[in-house]
Write a protein that holds these residues in place. Structure first.
Motif, short mmCIF file in Angstrom:
data_model
loop_
_atom_site.label_atom_id
_atom_site.label_comp_id
_atom_site.label_asym_id
_atom_site.label_seq_id
_atom_site.Cartn_x
_atom_site.Cartn_y
_atom_site.Cartn_z
N THR A 243 -7.32 21.40 3.25
CA THR A 243 -6.88 22.56 3.72
C THR A 243 -5.74 22.05 4.45
OG1 THR A 243 -7.75 22.24 6.10
CG2 THR A 243 -9.17 23.22 4.18
N ILE A 244 -5.17 20.75 4.53
CA ILE A 244 -3.89 20.32 4.94
C ILE A 244 -3.24 19.08 3.88
CG2 ILE A 244 -4.36 20.75 7.42
CD1 ILE A 244 -4.93 17.74 7.70
N ALA A 245 -3.21 20.00 2.70
CA ALA A 245 -2.95 18.86 1.45
C ALA A 245 -1.37 18.56 2.08
CB ALA A 245 -3.07 19.65 0.10
N HIS A 246 -0.71 19.34 2.53
CA HIS A 246 0.66 18.78 2.85
C HIS A 246 0.75 17.51 3.88
CE1 HIS A 246 -0.36 21.43 6.29
NE2 HIS A 246 0.83 21.19 6.69
N LEU A 247 -0.32 17.38 4.78
CA LEU A 247 -0.16 16.16 5.54
C LEU A 247 -1.11 15.12 5.18
CD1 LEU A 247 -0.54 18.32 9.16
CD2 LEU A 247 1.53 17.34 7.84
N ARG A 248 -2.20 15.32 4.33
CA ARG A 248 -3.03 14.44 3.94
C ARG A 248 -2.62 13.14 3.10
NH1 ARG A 248 -7.14 16.39 -1.37
NH2 ARG A 248 -5.10 16.58 -2.55
N PRO A 249 -1.28 13.21 2.47
CA PRO A 249 -0.75 11.99 2.13
C PRO A 249 -0.47 11.02 3.24
CG PRO A 249 0.77 13.58 1.69
CD PRO A 249 -0.35 14.23 2.17
N ARG A 250 -0.68 11.36 4.45
CA ARG A 250 -0.51 10.36 5.44
C ARG A 250 -1.68 9.62 6.02
NH1 ARG A 250 3.40 13.95 9.71
NH2 ARG A 250 4.63 14.97 7.93
N THR A 251 -2.94 10.10 5.05
CA THR A 251 -4.13 9.39 5.48
C THR A 251 -4.29 8.15 4.46
OG1 THR A 251 -5.31 10.39 3.77
CG2 THR A 251 -5.26 11.45 6.02
N ASN A 252 -4.84 7.31 4.79
CA ASN A 252 -5.30 6.05 4.02
C ASN A 252 -5.49 6.15 2.66
OD1 ASN A 252 -4.70 3.76 5.77
ND2 ASN A 252 -6.87 3.91 6.59
N THR A 253 -6.63 7.18 2.48
CA THR A 253 -7.23 7.42 1.38
C THR A 253 -6.07 8.31 0.35
OG1 THR A 253 -9.23 7.56 2.14
CG2 THR A 253 -9.04 8.60 -0.09
N GLN A 254 -5.51 9.24 0.83
CA GLN A 254 -4.74 9.93 0.13
C GLN A 254 -3.33 9.25 -0.30
OE1 GLN A 254 -4.62 12.40 -1.98
NE2 GLN A 254 -7.07 12.47 -1.56
N GLY A 255 -2.91 8.31 0.79
CA GLY A 255 -1.79 7.50 0.60
C GLY A 255 -2.19 6.50 -0.60
N ALA A 256 -3.04 5.93 -0.73
CA ALA A 256 -3.56 4.90 -1.80
C ALA A 256 -3.57 5.79 -3.08
CB ALA A 256 -4.75 4.37 -1.57
N VAL A 257 -4.17 7.05 -3.09
CA VAL A 257 -4.23 7.68 -4.24
C VAL A 257 -2.95 8.03 -4.90
CG1 VAL A 257 -4.97 10.06 -5.19
CG2 VAL A 257 -6.49 8.95 -3.86
N ALA A 258 -2.08 8.41 -3.96
CA ALA A 258 -0.77 8.74 -4.45
C ALA A 258 0.10 7.33 -5.20
CB ALA A 258 0.10 9.21 -3.20
N ARG A 259 -0.27 6.43 -4.31
CA ARG A 259 0.30 5.07 -5.01
C ARG A 259 -0.38 4.72 -6.15
NH1 ARG A 259 0.68 3.97 0.64
NH2 ARG A 259 -1.51 2.95 0.50
N VAL A 260 -1.65 4.60 -6.40
CA VAL A 260 -2.36 4.32 -7.75
C VAL A 260 -1.84 5.38 -8.99
CG1 VAL A 260 -4.48 4.17 -8.77
CG2 VAL A 260 -4.09 3.09 -6.54
N ARG A 261 -1.73 6.72 -8.49
CA ARG A 261 -1.61 7.64 -9.43
C ARG A 261 -0.13 7.29 -9.84
NH1 ARG A 261 -3.10 13.64 -10.16
NH2 ARG A 261 -1.29 14.32 -11.48
N SER A 262 0.83 7.17 -8.98
CA SER A 262 2.11 6.98 -9.43
C SER A 262 2.14 5.69 -10.35
CB SER A 262 2.99 6.67 -8.38
OG SER A 262 4.36 6.35 -8.61
N ARG A 263 1.50 4.73 -10.00
CA ARG A 263 1.51 3.43 -11.00
C ARG A 263 0.90 3.79 -12.30
NH1 ARG A 263 4.56 -1.01 -11.12
NH2 ARG A 263 3.63 -1.78 -13.22
N LEU A 264 -0.25 4.46 -12.17
CA LEU A 264 -0.82 4.87 -13.75
C LEU A 264 0.06 5.77 -14.38
CD1 LEU A 264 -4.30 6.00 -12.41
CD2 LEU A 264 -3.92 3.83 -13.80
#
Lengths: 475, 475
Positions: A132-153
């Motif tokens: 519900t706060i998808a604009h802020l969740r990349p600041r969390t450990n999990t979503q930050g890691a998802v974003a980095r791994v996704r970018s790398r993939l």
């Protein structure tokens, strides 16, 4: 809102921003960095006042690890979790051993405060809430890691295909073809739908629409890719695709990204080999380049993730026909929720039995009954099956689907007709078989399913930045 | 349709396809390849019968250059332009010197014939005509080269940003926001438009639509990217964007791809530096990796292309404010079609004068009047201008537009209101300024305009595989 604490050597922040070092580059530097005075910028994860000095855990998103800063208590007066700061200080060896270096702050500047209603205070939040706060969740450990791994993939995907001489095709998103052979479609229009133009029969007059006909969002770039493979030999698409299915599961999105390589002068075993090489190359790449993020997933998201990935990386992918698989399932003595017999589509329970229990590893099933597969797949000589393949992996089930395409003009024409598809829509596609037709094929990989496979993330809505699902199109 | 001419050593084609070598790898091989017996597959460009032997020019799309095959006359009986063949033969040194190696065919197999109505017979075709057969046009010299260069530019883009620590964000395509600040939008729906549900007021009942509200195709990934830059520091998007504008020009597409980097802790000069570095890196990359294709464009599409590109590559990009540019234009003594005065948007003629005549090279204009720029751009202290930038290059004009974003919460809120935008739609965007706001910004580059800039292609419809323009959504 920005205030200055201590004094920055340079008069303006703007003059110093350019010299900023990212946390990742500091943590990965050799020891010559010790003693250097550097500028770091980021967001406060935690701040702890120890009376005579204070600890700040800083993240700038460049790496999973935070960066520890030792500051004077006066510097942290208005700091709280989520605040943005710029800190100049000296790099020193970290005594704790948790990380190599830390910073002794000389000057700290508060760039942006974070009021007390900041939703990401230091506690665990449910993934449901974070969506519900998808604009802020990349600041969390999990979503930050998802974003980095996704970018790398994504990058590893481009590297893999480019290094093998494949050309990247950006296939079209809006299509005039309402029957690409996979599921429900979204319609695209510029007509005023409150007061739309009508035909004499009272239906929507799509001749007045932007493209002078009904148009839709693509479900696959494959047909486009076949046209380009028929000129450039090997191509791949990587773009968004859409399904307007009313599915509320943890495995379905209305908008998702697909990778679809298409190879000319190729038969089914070559396509299977490519799929195996590709998955293994991705695993190798992220194990090397996203080690910290994967260690986090292994600890907090899926215990055993790393051994699952290295197992797939090191296993030869078993090849087996659908017919052989059915015999194995029938002999298994297992009672499945969906009974299995030749001609039926495999369900997730069957795929996982084959992969997890029978083969104890990845496998590639081939040669499915033609009735359950798409019209463009190549007929086998047995009259019953087509040259299709699915790649099944433990825990996830099917991750890749592909086929050799029917390259024989007259056969393809018959198949279009027998699937009740409008021949005139496929004239251009048939042309590819009329002029210089070649054996060819490829596969499709749903990128979010890949992210789930690599990270262990359970719900596909957490494998994409801003998920689109029935009833929800926020941000 | 496939027949066998001569005899293949292996009994089935399938057994040999895997050993196929691409033309590019043969032409780039060292001389140890001479004397090897290899298999090549591809399409016949031309075939010439010289009585005692025959010449076949073969392409497989892997390189611009064709590959010459010397065959026995009996082997070419059913060959014609466009036919697909597999040829096994010995690599020999080419006596002509036009290319290093050629092949003495031992066995030739016709994979797919090409009937005499094949539209791409050996003659020049107009680009207008070729657009009507967009499924076949990648088989032409020009479109094959465009496809290869485009693919390389995409890869070079990913490399550039990834190597600098940017993360790739796949921003959302379907959006609930109908006012992202740039142009007309396409609506996306699953409602039955022949008989749509209506509200009591008689308008379309979008609460019954797939996402329970009206949804549209995105015009920009920037707002999404700002959310991710506020967590990961540096990100970039690369995805399709859409404009439902009824423009029938050689510079507009309804569907096109955009690259949008977004940097946290950055001010306008840093964004300008990144834009300059990025364009130069792209030119360097394609000059090295697409030399043959660019030589073709230089000879047949735009004379002087190579010197234009190397000029941009080697020129420092001049920085100049909009206000300075207006003074230069006013003093130019030139009579422009659109008279220029402070406050007016620059037209192509002004941009080209500044770039081609005044600076004789690329330049970056900054600090535009706020009235002509988007709501999210950062107010400068003069009260009149915003921290915007445009990159102008000779011949093309504006190729990149960007800005520092307004990071001050209250200012941004005022700007949203004064632009008559609905505040509630932008709450999440304002949140980025409420919690840990940082100076940040980025730019957007239309990928097809970049392809035009690099290849000299005049019409943007020839810079994308399947162009979508008003009235046309074929293939």
């Amino acid at each position: 809102m920005a205030i200055r604490c201590g004094k920055m050597k340079s008069p303006s922040l703007e003059a110093t921003l350019k010299s900023r070092k990212k946390v990742k580059s500091i943590l990965n530097a050799d020891e010559s960095i010790i003693g250097q005075t550097l500028l770091v910028c980021g967001w406060v994860r935690t701040v702890r006042d120890q009376k005579s000095f204070a600890f700040i855990e800083l993240t700038d998103g460049s790496s999973f690890a935070n960066f520890q800063i030792i500051a004077e208590p006066s510097m942290i007066e208005r700091l709280s979790t989520g605040a943005a700061i710029a800190v100049q200080g000296e790099i020193v060896k970290s005594p704790g051993g948790k990380q190599k270096y830390e910073m002794q702050a000389k000057e700290l500047r508060l760039l942006g405060t974070s009021p007390s209603d900041y939703p990401l205070q230091k506690k665990r939040h449910s993934f449901d809430f974070l969506r519900t706060i998808a604009h802020l969740r990349p600041r969390t450990n999990t979503q930050g890691a998802v974003a980095r791994v996704r970018s790398r993939l994504a990058y590893a995907t481009h590297r893999f295909f480019q290094e093998r001489g494949f050309f990247y095709l950006q296939s079209s998103i809006i299509t005039g073809n309402d029957c690409e052979g996979a599921g429900e479609m979204f319609q695209v229009t510029t007509l005023n739908l409150d007061n739309p133009p009508k035909t004499e029969e009272g239906t929507l007059d799509t001749s007045k629409d932007f493209f002078s006909k009904p148009t839709f969002l693509t479900v696959s770039g494959q047909l486009n890719a076949e046209a380009y493979a028929s000129a450039l030999s090997d191509v791949y698409t990587f773009g968004p695709t859409f399904r307007a299915e009313n599915s509320h599961t943890s495995r379905h999105l209305a908008e998702f990204w697909m990778i679809e390589p298409e190879l000319a002068f190729a038969d089914l075993p070559m396509i299977a080999d490519l799929a195996e090489d590709y998955l293994k190359a991705l695993i190798t790449d992220v194990l090397e380049n996203c080690a910290e993020d994967l260690a986090f997933f292994n600890q907090f998201i899926e215990k055993g993730l790393l051994s699952r990935l290295t197992h797939v990386q090191n296993s030869p992918f078993v090849r087996m026909t659908y017919t052989e698989a059915i015999a194995i399932l029938e002999k298994s003595g297992r009672s499945f929720e969906y009974p299995i017999k030749w001609g039926a589509d495999l369900q997730s329970e069957h795929e996982r039995y084959l992969s997890e229990e029978h083969c104890k590893g990845p496998l590639i099933l081939t040669d499915y009954p033609k009735e359950i597969k798409a019209f463009y797949m190549r007929d086998n000589d047995d009259g019953k099956t087509v040259a299709a393949l699915d790649v099944l992996v433990p825990r996830v089930g099917e991750i890749i689907g592909g086929s050799q395409r029917e390259e024989r003009h007259d056969r393809l024409k018959e198949k279009i007709v027998s699937h009740d598809l409008p021949l005139e829509e496929y004239q251009w596609y048939l042309d590819l078989r009329k002029y210089g037709s070649v054996p060819h094929g490829g596969f499709g990989l749903g990128f979010e399913r890949l992210v789930q496979f690599i990270t262990g993330i359970e719900n596909i809505r957490d494998a994409i930045a801003f998920p689109r699902v029935p009833g929800n199109c926020s941000f």
